[in-house]
Scaffold this motif. Structure first.
Motif, PDB file in Angstrom:
ATOM      1  N   HIS A   1       0.898  -1.139   0.000  1.00  0.00           N
ATOM      2  CA  HIS A   1       0.000   0.000   0.000  1.00  0.00           C
ATOM      3  C   HIS A   1       0.938   1.190   0.000  1.00  0.00           C
ATOM      4  O   HIS A   1       2.151   1.011  -0.068  1.00  0.00           O
ATOM      5  CB  HIS A   1      -0.871   0.044   1.262  1.00  0.00           C
ATOM      6  N   SER A   2       0.406   2.376   0.133  1.00  0.00           N
ATOM      7  CA  SER A   2       1.288   3.518   0.287  1.00  0.00           C
ATOM      8  C   SER A   2       0.457   4.626   0.909  1.00  0.00           C
ATOM      9  O   SER A   2      -0.739   4.449   1.122  1.00  0.00           O
ATOM     10  CB  SER A   2       1.846   3.922  -1.076  1.00  0.00           C
ATOM     11  N   TRP A   3       1.082   5.761   1.209  1.00  0.00           N
ATOM     12  CA  TRP A   3       0.369   6.767   1.995  1.00  0.00           C
ATOM     13  C   TRP A   3      -0.854   7.333   1.300  1.00  0.00           C
ATOM     14  O   TRP A   3      -1.882   7.540   1.919  1.00  0.00           O
ATOM     15  CB  TRP A   3       1.319   7.886   2.428  1.00  0.00           C
ATOM     16  N   ASP A   4      -0.746   7.600  -0.009  1.00  0.00           N
ATOM     17  CA  ASP A   4      -1.864   8.284  -0.665  1.00  0.00           C
ATOM     18  C   ASP A   4      -2.886   7.333  -1.270  1.00  0.00           C
ATOM     19  O   ASP A   4      -3.952   7.760  -1.686  1.00  0.00           O
ATOM     20  CB  ASP A   4      -1.339   9.202  -1.773  1.00  0.00           C
ATOM     21  N   ASP A   5      -2.542   6.059  -1.361  1.00  0.00           N
ATOM     22  CA  ASP A   5      -3.424   5.184  -2.136  1.00  0.00           C
ATOM     23  C   ASP A   5      -4.231   4.227  -1.276  1.00  0.00           C
ATOM     24  O   ASP A   5      -4.966   3.403  -1.782  1.00  0.00           O
ATOM     25  CB  ASP A   5      -2.620   4.377  -3.150  1.00  0.00           C
TER      26      ASP A   5
ATOM     27  N   GLN B   1     -14.301  -3.500   6.488  1.00  0.00           N
ATOM     28  CA  GLN B   1     -13.097  -4.317   6.688  1.00  0.00           C
ATOM     29  C   GLN B   1     -12.379  -3.839   7.946  1.00  0.00           C
ATOM     30  O   GLN B   1     -12.170  -2.643   8.109  1.00  0.00           O
ATOM     31  CB  GLN B   1     -12.181  -4.214   5.469  1.00  0.00           C
ATOM     32  N   ARG B   2     -11.988  -4.794   8.798  1.00  0.00           N
ATOM     33  CA  ARG B   2     -11.446  -4.397  10.100  1.00  0.00           C
ATOM     34  C   ARG B   2      -9.921  -4.309  10.114  1.00  0.00           C
ATOM     35  O   ARG B   2      -9.328  -4.082  11.165  1.00  0.00           O
ATOM     36  CB  ARG B   2     -11.939  -5.355  11.172  1.00  0.00           C
ATOM     37  N   TRP B   3      -9.299  -4.539   8.987  1.00  0.00           N
ATOM     38  CA  TRP B   3      -7.839  -4.425   8.932  1.00  0.00           C
ATOM     39  C   TRP B   3      -7.433  -3.639   7.691  1.00  0.00           C
ATOM     40  O   TRP B   3      -8.159  -3.602   6.711  1.00  0.00           O
ATOM     41  CB  TRP B   3      -7.188  -5.805   8.897  1.00  0.00           C
ATOM     42  N   LYS B   4      -6.269  -3.018   7.802  1.00  0.00           N
ATOM     43  CA  LYS B   4      -5.770  -2.257   6.658  1.00  0.00           C
ATOM     44  C   LYS B   4      -4.250  -2.403   6.589  1.00  0.00           C
ATOM     45  O   LYS B   4      -3.561  -2.108   7.569  1.00  0.00           O
ATOM     46  CB  LYS B   4      -6.141  -0.801   6.824  1.00  0.00           C
ATOM     47  N   GLY B   5      -3.775  -2.821   5.449  1.00  0.00           N
ATOM     48  CA  GLY B   5      -2.329  -2.977   5.283  1.00  0.00           C
ATOM     49  C   GLY B   5      -1.983  -4.401   4.938  1.00  0.00           C
ATOM     50  O   GLY B   5      -2.520  -5.342   5.517  1.00  0.00           O
ATOM     51  N   MET B   6      -1.105  -4.562   3.941  1.00  0.00           N
ATOM     52  CA  MET B   6      -0.633  -5.889   3.541  1.00  0.00           C
ATOM     53  C   MET B   6       0.848  -5.785   3.223  1.00  0.00           C
ATOM     54  O   MET B   6       1.352  -4.710   2.949  1.00  0.00           O
ATOM     55  CB  MET B   6      -1.358  -6.336   2.270  1.00  0.00           C
ATOM     56  N   MET B   7       1.494  -6.928   3.219  1.00  0.00           N
ATOM     57  CA  MET B   7       2.890  -7.007   2.782  1.00  0.00           C
ATOM     58  C   MET B   7       2.946  -7.742   1.445  1.00  0.00           C
ATOM     59  O   MET B   7       2.098  -8.604   1.174  1.00  0.00           O
ATOM     60  CB  MET B   7       3.731  -7.798   3.792  1.00  0.00           C
ATOM     61  N   THR B   8       3.967  -7.426   0.661  1.00  0.00           N
ATOM     62  CA  THR B   8       4.204  -8.198  -0.560  1.00  0.00           C
ATOM     63  C   THR B   8       4.691  -9.584  -0.168  1.00  0.00           C
ATOM     64  O   THR B   8       5.046  -9.836   0.984  1.00  0.00           O
ATOM     65  CB  THR B   8       5.327  -7.568  -1.408  1.00  0.00           C
ATOM     66  N   LEU B   9       4.778 -10.441  -1.149  1.00  0.00           N
ATOM     67  CA  LEU B   9       5.478 -11.707  -0.942  1.00  0.00           C
ATOM     68  C   LEU B   9       6.945 -11.392  -0.697  1.00  0.00           C
ATOM     69  O   LEU B   9       7.485 -10.471  -1.337  1.00  0.00           O
ATOM     70  CB  LEU B   9       5.447 -12.503  -2.238  1.00  0.00           C
ATOM     71  N   PRO B  10       7.604 -12.152   0.171  1.00  0.00           N
ATOM     72  CA  PRO B  10       9.061 -11.977   0.250  1.00  0.00           C
ATOM     73  C   PRO B  10       9.694 -12.368  -1.091  1.00  0.00           C
ATOM     74  O   PRO B  10       9.238 -13.313  -1.742  1.00  0.00           O
ATOM     75  CB  PRO B  10       9.469 -12.958   1.351  1.00  0.00           C
ATOM     76  N   ARG B  11      10.702 -11.597  -1.499  1.00  0.00           N
ATOM     77  CA  ARG B  11      11.306 -11.805  -2.834  1.00  0.00           C
ATOM     78  C   ARG B  11      12.807 -12.008  -2.730  1.00  0.00           C
ATOM     79  O   ARG B  11      13.471 -11.287  -1.991  1.00  0.00           O
ATOM     80  CB  ARG B  11      11.033 -10.576  -3.703  1.00  0.00           C
ATOM     81  N   GLU B  12      13.313 -12.918  -3.531  1.00  0.00           N
ATOM     82  CA  GLU B  12      14.761 -13.157  -3.570  1.00  0.00           C
ATOM     83  C   GLU B  12      15.385 -12.172  -4.541  1.00  0.00           C
ATOM     84  O   GLU B  12      14.923 -12.037  -5.672  1.00  0.00           O
ATOM     85  CB  GLU B  12      15.035 -14.576  -4.070  1.00  0.00           C
ATOM     86  N   LEU B  13      16.423 -11.503  -4.098  1.00  0.00           N
ATOM     87  CA  LEU B  13      17.066 -10.492  -4.948  1.00  0.00           C
ATOM     88  C   LEU B  13      18.327 -11.036  -5.605  1.00  0.00           C
ATOM     89  O   LEU B  13      19.049 -11.838  -5.016  1.00  0.00           O
ATOM     90  CB  LEU B  13      17.458  -9.269  -4.108  1.00  0.00           C
ATOM     91  N   SER B  14      18.577 -10.569  -6.808  1.00  0.00           N
ATOM     92  CA  SER B  14      19.854 -10.848  -7.461  1.00  0.00           C
ATOM     93  C   SER B  14      20.103  -9.732  -8.468  1.00  0.00           C
ATOM     94  O   SER B  14      19.172  -8.986  -8.810  1.00  0.00           O
ATOM     95  CB  SER B  14      19.823 -12.200  -8.175  1.00  0.00           C
ATOM     96  N   ILE B  15      21.343  -9.624  -8.910  1.00  0.00           N
ATOM     97  CA  ILE B  15      21.622  -8.610  -9.936  1.00  0.00           C
ATOM     98  C   ILE B  15      21.969  -9.329 -11.237  1.00  0.00           C
ATOM     99  O   ILE B  15      22.832 -10.212 -11.256  1.00  0.00           O
ATOM    100  CB  ILE B  15      22.761  -7.676  -9.499  1.00  0.00           C
ATOM    101  N   VAL B  16      21.239  -8.999 -12.285  1.00  0.00           N
ATOM    102  CA  VAL B  16      21.465  -9.609 -13.599  1.00  0.00           C
ATOM    103  C   VAL B  16      21.650  -8.456 -14.596  1.00  0.00           C
ATOM    104  O   VAL B  16      20.778  -7.590 -14.707  1.00  0.00           O
ATOM    105  CB  VAL B  16      20.241 -10.456 -14.026  1.00  0.00           C
ATOM    106  N   ASP B  17      22.768  -8.457 -15.274  1.00  0.00           N
ATOM    107  CA  ASP B  17      23.050  -7.413 -16.270  1.00  0.00           C
ATOM    108  C   ASP B  17      22.779  -6.007 -15.740  1.00  0.00           C
ATOM    109  O   ASP B  17      22.063  -5.225 -16.379  1.00  0.00           O
ATOM    110  CB  ASP B  17      22.195  -7.630 -17.540  1.00  0.00           C
ATOM    111  N   GLY B  18      23.281  -5.703 -14.565  1.00  0.00           N
ATOM    112  CA  GLY B  18      23.166  -4.352 -14.033  1.00  0.00           C
ATOM    113  C   GLY B  18      21.763  -3.967 -13.596  1.00  0.00           C
ATOM    114  O   GLY B  18      21.446  -2.780 -13.473  1.00  0.00           O
TER     115      GLY B  18
END
Ligand code: FRU
Length: 453
Positions: A269-273, A280-297
């Motif tokens: 989510h973000s502040w303005d959106d 609904q009694r809850w607000k806010g979610m997290m993304t899926l955890p993501r594995e990071l890597s660097i490929v071609d910069g």
């Protein structure tokens, strides 16, 4: 336990006692932001999470206005949390943000008598004492380092570096990176780590102006690749790049797993959106955890591989032709992981509608000639005047791989094995399950779908 309250940034994403801990900005008493607590969840596989009791509450003089974002670290003394204590200056009545410390055993956390351990007064005159927050701590050899978001004397965003041998006595080291007056204003939630031979700085600049298809107006989350001179404590950075091209993504944070994987998670989510359906009694979610890597910069993000352990009921189509609109038997649902690989084709637009019914759909359009990927949630059931469309630039090749991971109220689209991600919240009624493919020419595709259980 019934979920309730408000959640924003991930905090203290770390490994302690062999488990992954995630804390987060939390207000338990309403679905609006309020005096910040730290909620707490634990997981063994980053898919199933177990709620623990809140780790921090704003109950001390030095954090009575809120326990703002921060990070965590496993030490011999225990699980150490570094967070921003927000308080009011006694003389001026002005807000003050300082860095505080708490220690725990993975379940109970106690603030230490030394709080705050870093105050704004330790920085040069003119640097903001009001916007000074979101410490990210790490260890290098015997020394601890901490990076925090701040503003310089002109109000421009920067990240400031501190060092310590014991986590309690800190020394100001300098400005690690600065927005040059052009990359937004305040830089929130910095993160800094080495990955695949590069050094990576992540931050969330406020008040940005849209630039092409790279940045949108308002709060963005960006990364800089670069190189860090450890002696001089200087970071030479390349240009900023968006971390996500969807509609809901902010304040990401990373941790490193014992097997070496660097994992990122963000507030979806973000502040303005942020909006939620009535009732609904809850607000806010997290993304899926993501594995990071660097490929071609470029920083690639892939969903954590542990998700594959939850795959069920595979449905697969090979070399299926799509001309006009088409649905596939068994390819539907709202908690699913499905991939469409465009093998070849001649078309201008290739569309995937998800969470569809007679009334609803959320549309992803690949415009081949323009090299654009667009997300449009106008017809997802939104009843507020919020942004619903975003476009991202990609190359014009028709061989594109689109992996959609849908949870009940979200779609995360991973393009070409993580080259680009679009994360978007949808509050479409759950009975809208259809997935439709529409091609204005002809395309040959492979489709692979799993339910996630
Ligand atoms: C980012 C942020 C942080 C702050 C927290 C307050 O979303 O504004 O800078 O610590 O949220 O909840």
């Amino acid at each position: 336990m019934i979920a309730g309250g408000w959640m924003n940034d991930p905090n203290g994403f770390s490994v302690y006692g062999g488990k992954v801990h995630l804390f987060y900005q939390y207000y338990p008493y309403d679905t609006k932001w309020g005096p910040m607590h730290w909620g707490h969840q634990v997981t063994e596989d980053m898919v199933h999470w177990q709620e623990c009791k809140a780790a921090l509450a704003p109950d001390e003089e030095y954090d009575k206005e809120g326990c703002f974002s921060g990070s965590a670290l496993e030490t011999e003394e225990g699980h150490v949390l570094l967070y921003t204590g927000v308080t009011k200056d006694k003389k001026s009545g002005q807000e003050r943000q300082n860095q505080c410390i708490a220690i725990g055993d993975g379940s109970e956390y106690k603030k230490t008598a030394d709080c705050p351990v870093i105050t704004g007064e330790m920085m040069p005159q003119g640097f903001s004492r009001v916007d000074f927050r979101d410490p990210k701590v790490w260890k290098e050899g015997d020394c601890y380092y901490l990076l925090a978001g701040n503003r310089d004397e002109s109000g421009n965003g920067q990240v400031v570096l501190f060092s310590s041998m014991d986590l309690y006595n800190w020394r100001y080291e300098g400005v690690l990176a600065h927005n040059g007056g052009v990359i937004g204003s305040m830089w929130e939630c910095p993160d800094f780590f080495a990955l695949d031979g590069a050094d990576v700085l992540i931050c969330s600049p406020q008040d940005m102006k849209a630039q092409g298809y790279e940045f949108h107006n308002g709060n963005n989350a960006v990364y800089f690749l670069g190189s860090y001179d450890k002696e001089q404590k200087l970071f030479t950075k390349e240009k900023p790049v968006s971390l996500d091209y969807g509609l809901d993504f902010y304040a990401p944070q990373t941790t490193c797993l014992p097997d070496g994987r660097r994992i990122l998670i963000a507030w979806m989510h973000s502040w303005d959106d942020s909006f939620i359906p009535k009732g609904q009694r809850w607000k806010g979610m997290m993304t899926l955890p993501r594995e990071l890597s660097i490929v071609d910069g470029r920083l690639f993000q892939r969903p954590v591989r542990e998700l594959e352990r939850y795959w069920k009921n595979n449905v697969c189509y090979k070399k299926a032709r799509i001309e006009g609109e088409r649905q596939f038997e068994g390819v539907s649902g709202r908690t699913i992981d499905f991939t469409v690989k465009i093998l070849s084709g001649s078309f201008r637009e290739f569309v995937v509608d998800v969470a569809g019914s007679d009334e609803y759909f959320t549309r992803f359009t690949f415009q081949k000639e323009k090299g654009i990927m667009e997300v449009d949630r106008t017809y997802s059931g939104v009843t507020k005047d919020i942004v619903c469309i975003r476009r991202a630039k990609m190359d014009g090749s028709e061989r594109v791989k689109l992996r959609f991971i849908m949870d009940k109220n979200s779609v995360e689209l991973f393009v070409n094995d993580g080259e680009m991600v679009l994360s978007t919240v949808i509050y479409t009624p759950l009975k809208a399950q259809e997935i439709r493919f529409i091609c204005d020419g002809s395309a040959l595709v492979d489709i692979e779908k799993y339910e996630i259980e």
